[in-house]
Design a protein around this motif. Sequence first.
Motif, short mmCIF file in Angstrom:
data_model
loop_
_atom_site.label_atom_id
_atom_site.label_comp_id
_atom_site.label_asym_id
_atom_site.label_seq_id
_atom_site.Cartn_x
_atom_site.Cartn_y
_atom_site.Cartn_z
N GLU A 1 23.07 19.55 43.29
CA GLU A 1 22.52 19.64 44.65
C GLU A 1 21.53 20.81 44.75
O GLU A 1 20.42 20.66 45.26
N VAL A 2 21.96 21.98 44.28
CA VAL A 2 21.13 23.18 44.37
C VAL A 2 19.82 23.02 43.61
O VAL A 2 18.77 23.50 44.04
N SER B 1 28.06 31.36 39.72
CA SER B 1 28.21 31.62 41.15
C SER B 1 28.84 30.44 41.87
O SER B 1 29.73 30.60 42.71
N LEU B 2 28.39 29.23 41.53
CA LEU B 2 28.90 28.04 42.21
C LEU B 2 30.36 27.77 41.86
O LEU B 2 31.12 27.28 42.70
N LEU C 1 36.34 23.97 38.49
CA LEU C 1 35.58 23.92 37.23
C LEU C 1 34.95 22.54 37.03
O LEU C 1 33.82 22.42 36.54
N MET C 2 35.67 21.48 37.40
CA MET C 2 35.13 20.13 37.26
C MET C 2 34.16 19.77 38.37
O MET C 2 33.31 18.89 38.21
N THR C 3 34.24 20.48 39.50
CA THR C 3 33.45 20.13 40.67
C THR C 3 32.11 20.83 40.74
O THR C 3 31.12 20.24 41.20
N PHE C 4 32.02 22.08 40.26
CA PHE C 4 30.79 22.83 40.50
C PHE C 4 29.54 22.17 39.91
O PHE C 4 28.44 22.38 40.44
N ASP D 1 23.13 24.94 48.72
CA ASP D 1 22.08 25.92 48.47
C ASP D 1 22.05 27.00 49.55
O ASP D 1 21.74 28.16 49.29
N VAL D 2 22.39 26.62 50.79
CA VAL D 2 22.41 27.58 51.89
C VAL D 2 23.52 28.61 51.66
O VAL D 2 23.32 29.82 51.80
#
Length: 409
Positions: free
Chosen positions: A152-153, A87-88, A143-146, A2-3
Amino acid sequence: MDVILDYADQLVFDKFYSSLPAVSIPNLTDGIVALPSLLASFHASLSTLSVKDGLSLMAQGFVDHSQAGSFQLNHLARDSILRQSFSLFWLTFFGACLMYFVFSSLSYFLMFDKTQMKHPKFLKNQIKLEIQMSCVALPWIALMTFPWFLGEVRGYSRLYTDIHSTHNMAGASPADILRETVGGTASAASTIANISDATSSLSSTLGPLAPLVEPLLDGWAFVAISIAAFLFFTDCGIYWIHRLLHHPFVYKRLHKPHHKWIIPTPYASHAFHPVDGYLQSVPYHLFVFVFPMQKYIYLGMFVFVNLWSVLIHDGEFLMPNEVVNGAAHHSIHHLYFNYNYGQYFTFWDRVGGSYRVPTEEQLNPKKRMDKKTWSQQAKAVETFDENGKPTAASGERFLGPSKAKSVKA
């Protein structure tokens, strides 16, 4: 994350999204939220309408709710799940590329012994091929990770901000988790508002042991515990995932491309099939959804694991060590396939019977670079089958999980 996303919004994404065309985008979230009521209406309509007409009305209701909550593409709010997802993904992709090229290049130019490139099993144009495979894999891995970062965000992980106020984390505090572990009620965890309440409840659970435990549940002491837990948890997860990837059914479909690099360079660290690379990263992401960790410490650990993945492929065998799974151990894995699956430590290889002790073949600089040694290694590699398993001609003595012994070359 998030930061990082906040800084990226300020520096790049706010301007980028405002420059997009004013296109109306349906709000699918509103449509999904309305599904229970639409489904109830569908059941009620079956007494007067056919199933086809009822489903048609239900679909139209979903569209109507989505359009009613529609928004302009150039006015996407920072907390929009669509904007955060986009964005992520790009942050994950560019961050992975940055770490890969910076760490691999530093390791290659400063540490990697380029004499190994004369090994008979070092492929023609291998570095170029390693980089190409990595560049193909990284966008798919991103793509699989975001979605993990999206969780988390949006506050679903147990990451927290203030090192000295672990009660501010999203989810249960360390005290809550410990209390549940020793038999406390799960419902109590959701009602605790501050650390004093948590430790008070903990005292009633642990009795005279509480004064010994409470200091470990806040501040830097808990940071140290969380780092140790992260290393243990991820090392265990990666060992068993890595070992599963060597099952013949999975190996030839996913993991075999990475074992194309018999003599890997640092650029092989991310040269995986995308699904293979993603699966071996899952324990890193899963950890903070299970165990509390300070968010900046987690970012540091995430950078560390990417650096470590490079270092175990750098071919720089500094010293014999039977605890840490270093480059010497991992070079054995690439040469002989069925040993040393671990990431940081040798513990799980010892438990699983897959530990092989580095010998002078890896640790003696002269013998390691001797052409006779290289010839023997090249012949040994050729005796493994297409699934990386030893044939009768190989003479390898892999014991399997039922024999928890160290294998010596």
